[in-house]
Design an enzyme around this catalytic site. Sequence first.
Site, PDB file in Angstrom:
ATOM      1  N   ARG A 102      49.136  73.967  70.080  1.00 56.48           N
ATOM      2  CA  ARG A 102      50.207  74.415  69.175  1.00 56.48           C
ATOM      3  C   ARG A 102      49.889  73.818  67.813  1.00 56.48           C
ATOM      4  NH1 ARG A 102      56.655  74.538  70.040  1.00 56.48           N
ATOM      5  NH2 ARG A 102      55.935  76.374  71.169  1.00 56.48           N
ATOM      6  N   HIS A 129      52.719  83.841  68.779  1.00 59.76           N
ATOM      7  CA  HIS A 129      53.221  83.043  69.906  1.00 59.76           C
ATOM      8  C   HIS A 129      53.015  83.860  71.191  1.00 59.76           C
ATOM      9  CE1 HIS A 129      55.180  79.990  72.043  1.00 59.76           C
ATOM     10  NE2 HIS A 129      56.422  80.076  71.600  1.00 59.76           N
ATOM     11  N   GLN A 132      54.873  83.199  74.657  1.00 59.23           N
ATOM     12  CA  GLN A 132      56.289  83.566  74.690  1.00 59.23           C
ATOM     13  C   GLN A 132      56.444  85.063  74.958  1.00 59.23           C
ATOM     14  OE1 GLN A 132      59.115  81.350  74.183  1.00 59.23           O
ATOM     15  NE2 GLN A 132      60.013  83.124  75.195  1.00 59.23           N
ATOM     16  N   ASP A 218      65.125  85.297  66.238  1.00 58.78           N
ATOM     17  CA  ASP A 218      64.552  83.945  66.261  1.00 58.78           C
ATOM     18  C   ASP A 218      65.158  83.169  65.091  1.00 58.78           C
ATOM     19  OD1 ASP A 218      62.905  81.774  66.806  1.00 58.78           O
ATOM     20  OD2 ASP A 218      61.063  82.716  66.078  1.00 58.78           O
ATOM     21  N   CYS A 258      63.625  83.326  71.947  1.00 62.79           N
ATOM     22  CA  CYS A 258      62.628  82.417  72.529  1.00 62.79           C
ATOM     23  C   CYS A 258      63.160  80.999  72.675  1.00 62.79           C
ATOM     24  CB  CYS A 258      61.355  82.445  71.698  1.00 62.79           C
ATOM     25  SG  CYS A 258      61.535  81.799  70.025  1.00 62.79           S
ATOM     26  N   ARG A 286      58.466  81.427  81.293  1.00 62.60           N
ATOM     27  CA  ARG A 286      57.318  80.779  80.645  1.00 62.60           C
ATOM     28  C   ARG A 286      56.490  80.047  81.704  1.00 62.60           C
ATOM     29  NH1 ARG A 286      57.574  79.236  75.223  1.00 62.60           N
ATOM     30  NH2 ARG A 286      55.435  78.577  75.574  1.00 62.60           N
TER      31      ARG A 286
END
Length: 305
Positions: A102, A129, A132, A218, A258, A286
Amino acid sequence: MKHFLQFKDFTREEFDYLFERTREIKAMFKSYTIYHPLKDRMLAMVFEKQSTRTRVSFEAGIHQLGGSSINLTTGETQLGRGEPIEDVARVISRMVDLVMIRTFDQSIIERFAAYSRVPVINGLTNQFHPCQILADVFTYIEHRGDIAGKIVTWIGDGNNMCSTWLQAAAIFDFQLHVASPPGYAVNQSLISEQEKPHLTMFSDPMDAARNADLVTTDVWTSMGFESETDERRRDFVDFQVDSEMMAVARPDALFMHCLPAHRGEEVSAEVLEGGQSVVWDEAENRLHAQKALMEYLILGQVSQN
Ligand code: CP
Ligand code: NVA
């Protein structure tokens, strides 16, 4: 050797396989069946930004598959003292079987992958991402079946999540309706010719949400953009997913986020906690989807039951 740096690194056939394995791996987890295909395998996780879900799902996931993980953060490693990413990649990848990163710019993870001896997974960059969206598309299919031909509505920042949804739209053949405040649209350089026919931009978020099968949003301020928080609070004030907006979507529309969520900013508490919200399933998936991903990247396709 394969990496998962962007969603479009995998084909539709590979996603179909991964979702099949996700279902099987999830069923094994739910029935407490021990499954250790990655015994003695080691995952290195590199976090240059904070995380709850990504950290827990990868660490729990590799352990449940029989392997182990090492967690590296910028501040605690030589990365924080400027060791070149190419050197870090060459060293770490001689010692472990898989790397999840990340970080900030996508170019960092691409440079790491170019020098890595083992598969690299994007655990979030400023641009994408993919883990996700892997879980999100799986979650949609789990609840509603095929996503092809459906309308997915993105409300808010044209950020890493939004540009990854767009890659998924081209692969799974659905339409992405996006409403972002002026100045916050997805960066044009991230939109391929193949993706363009799957994207429609709206200035009014209510128009974007009309007849949607899935509404998603988001945070207004992603990690790395904290200095813009006050300005963004003003710019995004009309871009909240609330009950009024969900009412113009299809009656069976799902809501996804998310997480982490800011109730009262990008989503109302009522929608986040409401009957159309599948955010907790999304978060749980996930774990299952990334277990299938790690199995695939290390072992390739395994024979199915
Ligand atoms: N959704 C997500 O990636 O959460 P974390 O930042 O907690 O990992
Ligand atoms: N867009 C958000 C997602 C967090 C999981 C960020 O990049 O901070």
